[in-house]
Design a protein around this motif. Structure first.
Motif, short mmCIF file in Angstrom:
data_model
loop_
_atom_site.label_atom_id
_atom_site.label_comp_id
_atom_site.label_asym_id
_atom_site.label_seq_id
_atom_site.Cartn_x
_atom_site.Cartn_y
_atom_site.Cartn_z
N GLY A 85 0.79 -1.22 0.00
CA GLY A 85 0.00 0.00 0.00
C GLY A 85 0.83 1.28 0.00
O GLY A 85 0.27 2.38 -0.03
N ALA A 86 2.15 1.15 0.02
CA ALA A 86 3.00 2.35 -0.01
C ALA A 86 2.79 3.09 -1.34
O ALA A 86 2.57 2.45 -2.37
CB ALA A 86 4.47 1.96 0.16
N PRO A 87 2.85 4.41 -1.34
CA PRO A 87 2.55 5.16 -2.56
C PRO A 87 3.66 5.13 -3.62
O PRO A 87 3.40 5.38 -4.79
CB PRO A 87 2.36 6.59 -2.03
CG PRO A 87 3.18 6.65 -0.80
CD PRO A 87 3.13 5.29 -0.20
N CYS A 88 4.88 4.80 -3.24
CA CYS A 88 6.01 4.92 -4.16
C CYS A 88 5.93 4.05 -5.42
O CYS A 88 6.23 4.55 -6.51
CB CYS A 88 7.32 4.67 -3.41
SG CYS A 88 7.52 5.79 -2.01
N PRO A 89 5.57 2.75 -5.33
CA PRO A 89 5.58 1.93 -6.55
C PRO A 89 4.68 2.47 -7.67
O PRO A 89 4.97 2.24 -8.84
CB PRO A 89 5.10 0.56 -6.06
CG PRO A 89 5.47 0.54 -4.62
CD PRO A 89 5.27 1.95 -4.15
N SER A 90 3.60 3.16 -7.33
CA SER A 90 2.70 3.65 -8.39
C SER A 90 2.86 5.17 -8.60
O SER A 90 2.09 5.78 -9.33
CB SER A 90 1.25 3.32 -8.02
OG SER A 90 0.93 3.92 -6.78
N CYS A 91 3.85 5.77 -8.00
CA CYS A 91 4.05 7.22 -8.09
C CYS A 91 4.73 7.59 -9.42
O CYS A 91 5.63 6.89 -9.88
CB CYS A 91 4.92 7.67 -6.92
SG CYS A 91 5.30 9.43 -6.97
N ASN A 127 10.95 7.15 -10.35
CA ASN A 127 12.31 7.07 -10.89
C ASN A 127 13.12 8.35 -10.71
O ASN A 127 14.33 8.36 -10.96
CB ASN A 127 12.27 6.69 -12.38
CG ASN A 127 11.70 5.31 -12.57
OD1 ASN A 127 11.96 4.41 -11.77
ND2 ASN A 127 10.88 5.14 -13.59
N THR A 128 12.49 9.41 -10.27
CA THR A 128 13.22 10.67 -10.13
C THR A 128 13.26 11.16 -8.68
O THR A 128 13.80 12.21 -8.39
CB THR A 128 12.58 11.76 -11.01
OG1 THR A 128 11.20 11.85 -10.68
CG2 THR A 128 12.74 11.44 -12.49
N CYS A 129 12.68 10.40 -7.80
CA CYS A 129 12.62 10.78 -6.38
C CYS A 129 13.85 10.22 -5.65
O CYS A 129 14.23 9.08 -5.86
CB CYS A 129 11.34 10.24 -5.76
SG CYS A 129 11.18 10.60 -4.01
N GLY A 130 14.44 11.03 -4.81
CA GLY A 130 15.59 10.56 -4.04
C GLY A 130 16.05 11.62 -3.05
O GLY A 130 15.60 12.77 -3.12
N LEU A 131 16.92 11.23 -2.16
CA LEU A 131 17.35 12.16 -1.11
C LEU A 131 18.09 13.38 -1.67
O LEU A 131 18.05 14.45 -1.09
CB LEU A 131 18.24 11.43 -0.10
CG LEU A 131 17.52 10.39 0.76
CD1 LEU A 131 18.51 9.65 1.65
CD2 LEU A 131 16.43 11.04 1.60
N CYS A 133 7.70 14.49 1.13
CA CYS A 133 6.57 13.93 0.39
C CYS A 133 5.34 13.76 1.29
O CYS A 133 5.38 13.02 2.27
CB CYS A 133 6.96 12.59 -0.22
SG CYS A 133 5.58 11.81 -1.05
N VAL A 134 4.27 14.45 0.93
CA VAL A 134 3.03 14.39 1.71
C VAL A 134 2.38 13.01 1.59
O VAL A 134 1.88 12.46 2.58
CB VAL A 134 2.05 15.49 1.23
CG1 VAL A 134 0.72 15.38 1.94
CG2 VAL A 134 2.66 16.87 1.45
N GLU A 155 1.57 10.68 4.76
CA GLU A 155 0.21 10.23 5.07
C GLU A 155 0.15 8.71 5.18
O GLU A 155 -0.52 8.17 6.06
CB GLU A 155 -0.77 10.72 4.00
CG GLU A 155 -1.07 12.19 4.12
CD GLU A 155 -1.95 12.71 2.99
OE1 GLU A 155 -2.24 11.94 2.03
OE2 GLU A 155 -2.32 13.89 3.05
N TRP A 156 0.87 8.02 4.27
CA TRP A 156 0.86 6.55 4.31
C TRP A 156 1.52 6.05 5.60
O TRP A 156 1.00 5.16 6.26
CB TRP A 156 1.59 5.98 3.09
CG TRP A 156 1.68 4.49 3.13
CD1 TRP A 156 0.67 3.59 2.89
CD2 TRP A 156 2.81 3.71 3.50
NE1 TRP A 156 1.11 2.31 3.07
CE2 TRP A 156 2.44 2.35 3.45
CE3 TRP A 156 4.13 4.02 3.86
CZ2 TRP A 156 3.31 1.31 3.74
CZ3 TRP A 156 4.99 2.98 4.15
CH2 TRP A 156 4.59 1.65 4.09
#
Ligand code: SF4
Length: 122
Positions: A82-88, A92-96, A105-106, A110-111
């Motif tokens: 149910g984490a939002p990342c796999p379908s976000c 591929n462009t999100c990172g520290l 990330c809101v 929330e998750w």
């Protein structure tokens, strides 16, 4: 780390993972794999060299043998279901060190907060 495995080694690992708590006598594993003790011993030594099993000496069935104890665990995806990342769209462009970051990330926040039970533990 990517390791090259033979089909037989992969089958051995799948079987070993079913006995991850106490391991299995090597003769039982050879029987389940349908291989000779010579071939089985070769597999066990290779798996030990790769850090996948520990071969522990044991007296069983009136003779000394080895118990193969897995040093690896089967992973479960349950904790991240149910984490939002796999379908976000930013996956591929999100990172520290990127413009889009999990730190702000809101959706992720929330998750995570939704995973908190009534006792306040995640
Ligand atoms: S942290 Fe947020 S922005 Fe980054 S991939 Fe996950 S849901 Fe998308």
């Amino acid at each position: 780390m990517q390791m090259k495995m033979t089909k037989l080694e992969e089958r051995a690992i799948k079987l070993l993972l079913k006995y991850e708590d106490r391991g299995i006598l090597q003769s039982e594993l050879w029987h389940k794999l349908g291989v000779t003790s010579r071939e089985g011993s070769r597999i066990a030594i290779k798996l030990e060299k790769k850090g996948i099993v520990k071969r522990v000496k044991e007296f069983a069935n009136d003779r000394w043998t080895r118990r193969l104890v897995p040093l690896i665990k089967q992973l479960s995806v349950e904790p991240i279901r149910g984490a939002p990342c796999p379908s976000c769209t930013h996956e591929n462009t999100c990172g520290l060190d990127k413009m889009v970051t999990p730190c702000t990330c809101v959706l992720l926040e929330e998750w995570i907060l939704g995973q908190t039970d009534t006792s306040g533990q995640v």
